[in-house]
Design a protein around this motif. Structure first.
Motif, PDB file in Angstrom:
ATOM      1  N   HIS A   1       0.958  -1.668   0.070  1.00  0.00           N
ATOM      2  CA  HIS A   1      -0.110  -0.064  -0.186  1.00  0.00           C
ATOM      3  C   HIS A   1       0.898   1.374  -0.111  1.00  0.00           C
ATOM      4  O   HIS A   1       0.190   2.454  -0.045  1.00  0.00           O
ATOM      5  CB  HIS A   1      -0.568   0.006   1.499  1.00  0.00           C
ATOM      6  CG  HIS A   1      -1.860  -1.338   0.743  1.00  0.00           C
ATOM      7  ND1 HIS A   1      -3.024  -1.123   0.745  1.00  0.00           N
ATOM      8  CD2 HIS A   1      -1.914  -1.852   1.854  1.00  0.00           C
ATOM      9  CE1 HIS A   1      -3.935  -1.689   0.757  1.00  0.00           C
ATOM     10  NE2 HIS A   1      -2.842  -3.120   1.476  1.00  0.00           N
ATOM     11  N   VAL A   2       2.259   0.956  -0.165  1.00  0.00           N
ATOM     12  CA  VAL A   2       3.419   2.427  -0.374  1.00  0.00           C
ATOM     13  C   VAL A   2       3.545   2.736  -1.326  1.00  0.00           C
ATOM     14  O   VAL A   2       3.519   2.129  -3.035  1.00  0.00           O
ATOM     15  CB  VAL A   2       4.358   2.184   0.058  1.00  0.00           C
ATOM     16  CG1 VAL A   2       5.499   3.211   0.327  1.00  0.00           C
ATOM     17  CG2 VAL A   2       4.349   1.810   2.073  1.00  0.00           C
ATOM     18  N   LEU A   3       2.723   3.563  -1.995  1.00  0.00           N
ATOM     19  CA  LEU A   3       3.179   4.625  -3.537  1.00  0.00           C
ATOM     20  C   LEU A   3       4.751   4.768  -3.528  1.00  0.00           C
ATOM     21  O   LEU A   3       5.504   5.574  -2.780  1.00  0.00           O
ATOM     22  CB  LEU A   3       1.978   5.464  -4.145  1.00  0.00           C
ATOM     23  CG  LEU A   3       0.614   4.752  -3.957  1.00  0.00           C
ATOM     24  CD1 LEU A   3      -0.566   6.196  -4.571  1.00  0.00           C
ATOM     25  CD2 LEU A   3       0.450   3.568  -5.220  1.00  0.00           C
ATOM     26  N   PRO A   4       5.429   4.727  -4.888  1.00  0.00           N
ATOM     27  CA  PRO A   4       5.960   4.900  -4.919  1.00  0.00           C
ATOM     28  C   PRO A   4       6.721   6.222  -5.330  1.00  0.00           C
ATOM     29  O   PRO A   4       5.688   6.540  -5.493  1.00  0.00           O
ATOM     30  CB  PRO A   4       7.299   3.717  -6.336  1.00  0.00           C
ATOM     31  CG  PRO A   4       5.680   3.362  -6.569  1.00  0.00           C
ATOM     32  CD  PRO A   4       4.396   3.108  -5.893  1.00  0.00           C
ATOM     33  N   VAL A   5       7.921   7.263  -5.092  1.00  0.00           N
ATOM     34  CA  VAL A   5       7.705   8.420  -5.278  1.00  0.00           C
ATOM     35  C   VAL A   5       7.616   8.583  -6.413  1.00  0.00           C
ATOM     36  O   VAL A   5       7.007   8.940  -6.535  1.00  0.00           O
ATOM     37  CB  VAL A   5       9.279   8.420  -4.830  1.00  0.00           C
ATOM     38  CG1 VAL A   5       9.748  10.259  -5.360  1.00  0.00           C
ATOM     39  CG2 VAL A   5       9.657   8.171  -3.562  1.00  0.00           C
ATOM     40  N   ASP A   6       7.659   7.905  -7.363  1.00  0.00           N
ATOM     41  CA  ASP A   6       7.711   8.473  -8.636  1.00  0.00           C
ATOM     42  C   ASP A   6       6.780   9.015  -9.490  1.00  0.00           C
ATOM     43  O   ASP A   6       5.739   9.096 -10.393  1.00  0.00           O
ATOM     44  CB  ASP A   6       8.443   7.558 -10.304  1.00  0.00           C
ATOM     45  CG  ASP A   6       8.320   6.632  -9.777  1.00  0.00           C
ATOM     46  OD1 ASP A   6       7.532   5.973  -8.878  1.00  0.00           O
ATOM     47  OD2 ASP A   6       8.485   5.719 -10.681  1.00  0.00           O
ATOM     48  N   SER A   7       5.100   7.772  -8.684  1.00  0.00           N
ATOM     49  CA  SER A   7       4.234   7.539  -8.819  1.00  0.00           C
ATOM     50  C   SER A   7       3.031   9.207  -8.888  1.00  0.00           C
ATOM     51  O   SER A   7       2.564   9.608  -9.375  1.00  0.00           O
ATOM     52  CB  SER A   7       3.201   6.640  -8.263  1.00  0.00           C
ATOM     53  OG  SER A   7       2.953   7.209  -6.782  1.00  0.00           O
ATOM     54  N   VAL A   8       3.793  10.433  -8.326  1.00  0.00           N
ATOM     55  CA  VAL A   8       3.733  11.603  -8.422  1.00  0.00           C
ATOM     56  C   VAL A   8       3.501  12.350  -9.396  1.00  0.00           C
ATOM     57  O   VAL A   8       2.780  12.671  -9.898  1.00  0.00           O
ATOM     58  CB  VAL A   8       4.196  12.167  -6.852  1.00  0.00           C
ATOM     59  CG1 VAL A   8       3.274  13.377  -7.137  1.00  0.00           C
ATOM     60  CG2 VAL A   8       3.558  11.097  -5.820  1.00  0.00           C
ATOM     61  N   PHE A   9       4.496  12.045 -10.343  1.00  0.00           N
ATOM     62  CA  PHE A   9       5.017  12.421 -11.344  1.00  0.00           C
ATOM     63  C   PHE A   9       5.225  11.917 -12.893  1.00  0.00           C
ATOM     64  O   PHE A   9       5.696  12.352 -13.632  1.00  0.00           O
ATOM     65  CB  PHE A   9       6.763  13.166 -11.215  1.00  0.00           C
ATOM     66  CG  PHE A   9       7.245  13.391 -10.020  1.00  0.00           C
ATOM     67  CD1 PHE A   9       6.414  14.448  -9.152  1.00  0.00           C
ATOM     68  CD2 PHE A   9       7.786  12.302  -9.031  1.00  0.00           C
ATOM     69  CE1 PHE A   9       6.964  15.037  -8.059  1.00  0.00           C
ATOM     70  CE2 PHE A   9       8.318  13.255  -8.117  1.00  0.00           C
ATOM     71  CZ  PHE A   9       7.561  14.520  -7.199  1.00  0.00           C
ATOM     72  N   LEU A  10       3.650  10.825 -12.634  1.00  0.00           N
ATOM     73  CA  LEU A  10       3.294  10.436 -13.986  1.00  0.00           C
ATOM     74  C   LEU A  10       3.289  10.619 -15.442  1.00  0.00           C
ATOM     75  O   LEU A  10       3.214  10.780 -16.711  1.00  0.00           O
ATOM     76  CB  LEU A  10       2.369   9.047 -13.530  1.00  0.00           C
ATOM     77  CG  LEU A  10       2.571   7.651 -12.443  1.00  0.00           C
ATOM     78  CD1 LEU A  10       2.065   6.967 -12.691  1.00  0.00           C
ATOM     79  CD2 LEU A  10       4.803   7.537 -12.784  1.00  0.00           C
TER      80      LEU A  10
END
Length: 328
Positions: A224-233
């Protein structure tokens, strides 16, 4: 763990309380929240873990959505029902019509000048406003522009009004309720608040602290932890080539706009010349000053996320904007 977890903040907790509880649950120190929610408010609170804490300030700036209940006919010093009552006017609240309520609420759509409440964490001369308020002091606050992006009225059951609002950073929903009450001439305060969304983090995907604790015991928190780069897709993806490309980004250096050292995996190249004539930017002019084009997410040759880089047109190069992963 490095990334973001979508926490459902329950009533009675401050945002700092949530961070403290998460440190105990996950047994790690590097944890930060992405913007305060009042203790009596509940809902979405993205919490950053490990290297993800570098995202805290960026997520604080994102658009947020709420479900609020406005109580007409009452004003308090905190602008919500937890504060001391300053004025009550149930007769005036009973005299307003549903149509007047609709018109008043919808009139706040767009940009309006909002005076921050005394009971807030804003600092004036190094002191938080709520500290001054608790000491019985009130100081003049400058109105600031905030933007109400959308308001949808769910229910009018006077003296209560339930509505959904999406707004820019820095908007106080308590103050919006107070301002609506003032516009109607009867006063108003916020009775309840539920944050339903922060950027791409929504209520349906949020987890309570007890749920996170149970997932920890099952060894499933990382799911359930989204990777950091998922915010910048939304940003173009650049992958560096082995050798010079990797060396430059592992050391946090700028790199030139030369596709001999990187490949564009998705999106478009950020330079105006490179974008002209592509599907994403049909005209050269469209690229200039466009943050979504000028900012790219950069990975090394092994597809490890390095960080965000920004294109400098004058120097025809990309410089680091925010680095999340250093060298090997």
């Amino acid at each position: 763990m490095d990334g973001i977890i979508n926490v459902y903040k329950e009533k009675g907790y401050t945002s700092h309380d949530v961070v403290a509880k998460m440190r105990g649950i996950l047994r790690m120190k590097k944890i930060g929240h992405t913007g305060t929610l009042d203790p009596e408010a509940e809902g979405v609170l993205p919490v950053c873990l490990g290297k993800g804490t570098r995202l805290c300030d960026m997520l604080t700036d994102k658009t947020k959505s709420y479900r609020a209940v406005l109580l007409l006919g009452k004003e308090t010093d905190t602008q919500d029902t937890t504060g001391a009552v300053l004025a009550e006017n149930p007769e005036a609240a009973a005299s307003v019509t549903e149509e007047q309520v609709r018109q008043a609420i919808l009139s706040f759509l767009g940009i309006y000048m909002q005076v921050p409440p005394m009971y807030s964490a804003l600092k004036v001369n190094g002191k938080k406003l709520y500290e001054l308020a608790r000491a019985g002091k009130e100081i003049e606050r400058q109105a600031r522009p905030v933007e109400i992006l959308d308001i949808q009225i769910e229910k009018i059951d006077l003296p209560r009004v339930t509505f959904h609002v999406s707004c820019s950073k820095g908007t106080y929903i308590r103050t919006l309720c107070y301002d609506i009450g003032r516009k109607l001439g009867c006063g108003g305060c916020m009775e309840s608040l539920l944050r339903t969304r922060v950027d791409r983090f929504c209520l349906e995907d949020s987890l309570t602290l007890s749920q996170i604790e149970a997932l920890r015991d099952e060894g499933r928190v990382e799911e359930h932890v989204l990777p950091v780069d998922s915010v910048f897709l939304d940003y173009p993806k650049f992958c560096m080539k082995r050798g010079e490309g990797d060396k430059l980004v592992h050391n946090g250096n700028p790199f030139r706009a030369d596709e001999t050292i990187f490949t564009v995996e998705s999106g478009v190249c950020a330079g105006a010349e490179a974008c002209a004539g592509t599907e994403s930017c049909s005209e050269e002019e469209a690229c200039k000053g466009n943050d979504s084009c000028l900012t790219v997410r950069v990975y090394d040759s092994e597809d490890q996320f390095i960080g965000l880089y920004q294109y400098e047109e004058e120097k025809q190069r990309y410089r680091p904007q925010k680095i999340f992963l250093g060298g090997k």
